[in-house]
Design a protein around this motif. Structure first.
Motif, PDB file in Angstrom:
ATOM      1  N   ALA A 161      14.227  11.062   8.308  1.00  7.74           N
ATOM      2  CA  ALA A 161      13.012  10.509   8.656  1.00  7.74           C
ATOM      3  C   ALA A 161      12.508  10.888   9.922  1.00  7.74           C
ATOM      4  N   ALA A 169       9.788   2.304   8.570  1.00  3.68           N
ATOM      5  CA  ALA A 169       9.374   1.340   7.476  1.00  3.68           C
ATOM      6  C   ALA A 169       7.968   1.657   7.215  1.00  3.68           C
ATOM      7  N   ASP A 183       6.258   4.687   7.154  1.00  5.39           N
ATOM      8  CA  ASP A 183       6.268   5.901   6.586  1.00  5.39           C
ATOM      9  C   ASP A 183       6.763   5.653   5.139  1.00  5.39           C
ATOM     10  N   TYR A 184       7.725   4.818   5.080  1.00 11.60           N
ATOM     11  CA  TYR A 184       8.303   4.437   3.674  1.00 11.60           C
ATOM     12  C   TYR A 184       7.073   4.005   2.704  1.00 11.60           C
ATOM     13  N   SER A 193       4.586   6.202   1.402  1.00 14.04           N
ATOM     14  CA  SER A 193       4.993   7.419   0.688  1.00 14.04           C
ATOM     15  C   SER A 193       5.444   6.907  -0.881  1.00 14.04           C
ATOM     16  N   ARG A 244       7.867   6.746  -2.357  1.00 16.34           N
ATOM     17  CA  ARG A 244       9.083   6.039  -2.606  1.00 16.34           C
ATOM     18  C   ARG A 244       9.052   4.527  -2.386  1.00 16.34           C
ATOM     19  N   ALA A 245       7.805   4.028  -2.055  1.00 12.76           N
ATOM     20  CA  ALA A 245       7.644   2.851  -1.827  1.00 12.76           C
ATOM     21  C   ALA A 245       8.152   1.782  -2.916  1.00 12.76           C
ATOM     22  N   THR A 261      15.820   3.598  -1.347  1.00 13.32           N
ATOM     23  CA  THR A 261      15.997   4.659  -0.447  1.00 13.32           C
ATOM     24  C   THR A 261      16.241   4.368   0.934  1.00 13.32           C
ATOM     25  N   PHE A 284      17.011   5.913   4.946  1.00 10.72           N
ATOM     26  CA  PHE A 284      16.861   7.123   5.622  1.00 10.72           C
ATOM     27  C   PHE A 284      17.554   6.985   7.042  1.00 10.72           C
TER      28      PHE A 284
END
Length: 384
Positions: A30, A75, A77-78, A81, A83-84, A88, A90
């Motif tokens: 990340a 968090a 950025d996740y 994305s 993928r939220a 996952t 990082f």
């Protein structure tokens, strides 16, 4: 994992090798922006952190800051994305910026954040195992493991059935590492009988939650044409009224005080501590079984990961001083000079909803203080 490059290079080169090991363990790299919105940071940590931030504003007037850590940016950025919501993991490495008195305000931070895993006990144990790998890879074998679990304290307070304001006050003080026993006794002493000009307001607020109290006090202050009194905000005044109404309605029961003191006195290795917690639950007939079950499950996963649980320190009063932790917390210290943690982390399941997620998302992770670890390794004869 220690390489020739790490033995002959500085902190950044070693941290790069560490990051590679995290990638090999399945954690994606990340790289969040260095410049972050200031509002989420202030919302999570309170205005007190403002004096430690490096702030600016953009052309629209939005307040921005140099990132003071990497957990929240990763968090955010996740959550933004695709993928939220999905499990996952990082890893990260980069500079963070925070005023720290006489120490450098820019320093390197590495770490891992794991989101969305439902096997919480196993994920907790994995974080601790990876954190230990980070220290051992740099030649530090004499590491002290300090652990706690705020979920146990929260379960105890819930089981005691206290007034809402007592729960809020006690949990807040626990998270901020305030001397709870002293605080409880001082508050209990404030319950002397008496009348004052706010008797009616206190009666109206008795037993209400903070949201209702804030709404009522805000309305009253609006009618009076006031926005603050003596430098205190509406929220601060509402909190004060709510505290007073609770004290008026009844002090913290002495049996509850005794139970909390007994709970906070538990400090041993995790296995022995679990037995003491079971005994407390049996003696007091309090239903904290689920929290103890989770705690014991984590200890079993720790042992399965090769962690020596008998040489791990656990304390019910241990906390990292941050409000967003919701369960397992840990710090790794150099036994020779354990003032500053080398690695620190824990579970923070509440963070995602605070950052805007519409559904709760499990989260756990840790941060490596690269320069602190480098210095400790150099003094012990490890890589430098």
């Amino acid at each position: 994992m220690t390489t020739a490059a790490t033995k002959s290079s500085g902190p950044a080169a070693w941290a790069d090798a560490l990051l590679l090991s995290f990638a090999q363990a399945g954690y994606l790299r990340a790289e969040p922006s260095i410049l972050q919105p200031a509002e989420p940071v202030l919302d999570l940590s309170g205005e007190d952190i403002r004096k430690s931030l490096y702030l600016t504003t953009d052309a629209t007037g939005e307040e921005l800051c140099l990132r003071p850590d990497l957990t929240s940016p990763v968090a955010r950025d996740y959550l933004a994305s695709h993928r939220a919501g999905q499990p996952t993991g990082f890893s990260y490495l980069g500079p963070v910026f925070r005023y720290r008195g006489g120490r450098p305000s820019e320093f390197l931070q590495a770490g891992i954040e794991s989101f969305g895993r439902q096997d919480r006990a196993a994920a907790d144990a994995e974080m601790l195992a990876l954190a230990l790998e980070a220290t051992s890879a740099f030649g530090l074998t004499e590491v002290e493991i300090r652990t706690g679990d705020v979920a146990l304290f929260n379960a105890l307070i819930d089981a005691l059935g206290l007034y809402p304001v007592w729960r809020r006050r006690l949990v807040k003080d626990f998270n901020r590492r305030i001397n709870l026993t002293h605080d409880i006794e001082q508050l209990t002493l404030k319950t002397a009988p008496g009348r004052n000009e706010y008797e009616g307001v206190l009666a109206a607020l008795a037993g209400s939650d903070r949201k209702a109290a804030l709404a009522l006090v805000t309305d009253l202050m609006s009618i009076a044409g006031a926005t603050n009194v003596g430098g205190r905000t509406v929220a601060e005044i509402a909190d004060r009224f709510l505290e007073q109404s609770t004290l008026k309605g009844g002090e913290l029961p002495r049996d509850a005080l005794a139970i909390i003191k007994r709970f906070l006195a538990i400090a041993d290795d995790p296995v022995a501590s679990a037995a003491k917690l079971r005994a407390l639950a049996t003696d007091t007939k309090l239903n904290i079984t689920a929290a103890i079950d989770e705690f014991e499950s984590r200890v079993r996963f720790m042992a399965a990961r090769g962690i020596d649980v008998r040489n791990t320190r656990f304390s019910t009063s241990f906390g990292r001083g941050l409000d967003y932790y919701t369960g397992f917390e840990f710090e790794l210290h150099n036994r020779a000079n354990g003032v500053e943690p080398l690695v620190a982390g824990g579970r923070y399941d509440g963070l995602m909803t605070q950052l805007g997620s519409t559904t709760p998302i499990a989260a756990v992770g840790f941060s490596v203080w690269v320069e602190t670890l480098t210095d400790a390794a150099g003094k012990s004869g490890g890589p430098s």
